[in-house]
Design a protein around this motif. Structure first.
Motif, short mmCIF file in Angstrom:
data_model
loop_
_atom_site.label_atom_id
_atom_site.label_comp_id
_atom_site.label_asym_id
_atom_site.label_seq_id
_atom_site.Cartn_x
_atom_site.Cartn_y
_atom_site.Cartn_z
N VAL A 2 0.87 -1.18 0.00
CA VAL A 2 0.00 0.00 0.00
C VAL A 2 0.90 1.23 0.00
CG1 VAL A 2 -1.82 1.21 1.25
CG2 VAL A 2 -1.75 -1.27 1.30
N ALA A 3 0.57 2.23 -0.80
CA ALA A 3 1.36 3.46 -0.87
C ALA A 3 0.57 4.60 -0.24
CB ALA A 3 1.70 3.79 -2.31
N GLU A 28 -0.94 -5.06 17.43
CA GLU A 28 -0.41 -4.94 16.07
C GLU A 28 0.01 -6.31 15.53
OE1 GLU A 28 2.92 -2.32 16.57
OE2 GLU A 28 1.69 -1.06 17.85
N PHE A 29 -0.34 -6.57 14.29
CA PHE A 29 0.14 -7.75 13.59
C PHE A 29 1.55 -7.49 13.08
CE2 PHE A 29 0.67 -10.07 9.56
CZ PHE A 29 0.42 -11.36 9.96
N GLN A 30 1.80 -6.24 12.68
CA GLN A 30 3.10 -5.84 12.14
C GLN A 30 3.24 -4.33 12.33
OE1 GLN A 30 3.70 -7.17 8.10
NE2 GLN A 30 5.07 -5.49 7.62
N ASN A 31 4.47 -3.87 12.45
CA ASN A 31 4.71 -2.44 12.50
C ASN A 31 6.02 -2.12 11.80
OD1 ASN A 31 6.92 -2.60 14.40
ND2 ASN A 31 5.39 -2.94 15.97
N GLY A 32 6.22 -0.87 11.50
CA GLY A 32 7.44 -0.45 10.83
C GLY A 32 7.27 0.96 10.29
N ARG A 33 7.91 1.20 9.16
CA ARG A 33 7.84 2.51 8.51
C ARG A 33 7.60 2.32 7.02
NH1 ARG A 33 8.60 6.76 11.53
NH2 ARG A 33 9.58 6.49 13.53
N THR A 34 7.00 3.32 6.41
CA THR A 34 6.91 3.31 4.96
C THR A 34 8.31 3.48 4.40
OG1 THR A 34 6.54 5.70 4.84
CG2 THR A 34 4.58 4.30 4.97
N ASP A 35 8.52 3.10 3.15
CA ASP A 35 9.83 3.27 2.54
C ASP A 35 9.96 4.68 1.95
OD1 ASP A 35 8.46 3.24 0.10
OD2 ASP A 35 9.29 1.32 -0.54
N ALA A 36 11.02 4.93 1.20
CA ALA A 36 11.27 6.26 0.63
C ALA A 36 10.17 6.70 -0.33
CB ALA A 36 12.62 6.28 -0.07
N GLN A 37 9.42 5.74 -0.87
CA GLN A 37 8.32 6.05 -1.80
C GLN A 37 6.95 6.01 -1.12
OE1 GLN A 37 8.96 7.14 -4.87
NE2 GLN A 37 11.08 7.00 -4.19
N GLY A 38 6.93 5.94 0.22
CA GLY A 38 5.67 5.94 0.96
C GLY A 38 4.96 4.60 0.95
N ARG A 39 5.66 3.52 0.61
CA ARG A 39 5.05 2.19 0.52
C ARG A 39 5.26 1.38 1.80
NH1 ARG A 39 8.16 1.45 -5.03
NH2 ARG A 39 9.76 1.57 -3.43
N PRO A 47 -8.01 -14.18 5.70
CA PRO A 47 -8.92 -13.19 5.11
C PRO A 47 -9.59 -12.35 6.19
CG PRO A 47 -9.91 -15.37 5.07
CD PRO A 47 -8.51 -15.54 5.61
N GLY A 48 -10.14 -11.23 5.78
CA GLY A 48 -10.85 -10.36 6.70
C GLY A 48 -10.48 -8.91 6.47
N THR A 49 -10.93 -8.06 7.36
CA THR A 49 -10.62 -6.64 7.25
C THR A 49 -9.35 -6.32 8.03
OG1 THR A 49 -12.95 -6.07 6.99
CG2 THR A 49 -11.46 -4.29 7.66
N TRP A 50 -8.36 -5.85 7.31
CA TRP A 50 -7.07 -5.45 7.88
C TRP A 50 -7.00 -3.93 7.84
CZ3 TRP A 50 -3.09 -8.88 9.37
CH2 TRP A 50 -3.40 -10.23 9.21
N THR A 51 -6.38 -3.34 8.84
CA THR A 51 -6.29 -1.89 8.92
C THR A 51 -4.85 -1.46 9.10
OG1 THR A 51 -8.49 -1.78 9.90
CG2 THR A 51 -7.10 0.17 10.14
N ILE A 52 -4.41 -0.55 8.23
CA ILE A 52 -3.08 0.04 8.35
C ILE A 52 -3.26 1.46 8.87
CG2 ILE A 52 -0.98 0.74 7.15
CD1 ILE A 52 -1.67 -1.34 5.02
#
Length: 98
Positions: A2-3, A28-39, A47-52
């Motif tokens: 996701v960008a 949290e299932f996962q955490n981190g940072r977006t990359d240099a391109q915002g991805r 399956p199901g509804t995931w939220t970032i």
């Protein structure tokens, strides 16, 4: 993948990202940072509804839910309507690149 970008079109580089699965809005299932391109990339395990939730250190924040389904082959894909930009958000927008 996701960008995320600002309403100006500038990418949200290195913004904090937290991913929540369909089973918990608190852990949290996962955490981190977006990359240099915002991805931000992730591989859901069900399956199901995931939220970032993405936030920068300037006060901008967006919550981007998407519904993940499993195909007959067991691959994961977002529903077509989850590829749309986050409607009410003026600071960030998210789009699915899968």
């Amino acid at each position: 993948v996701v960008a995320f970008s600002y309403s100006t079109g500038d990418v949200a580089a290195y913004a904090e990202a937290k991913l929540y699965g369909p089973d918990s809005a608190d852990v949290e299932f996962q955490n981190g940072r977006t990359d240099a391109q915002g991805r931000f990339a992730f591989l859901p395990d069900k399956p199901g509804t995931w939220t970032i939730v993405v936030a920068d250190n300037m006060g901008h924040k967006v919550s981007h839910p998407m519904t993940i389904t499993l195909s007959d082959e067991g691959t994961r894909s977002p529903r077509p309507d989850s590829a749309n930009r986050c409607g009410p958000c003026r600071s960030f927008s998210g789009r699915c690149l899968v």
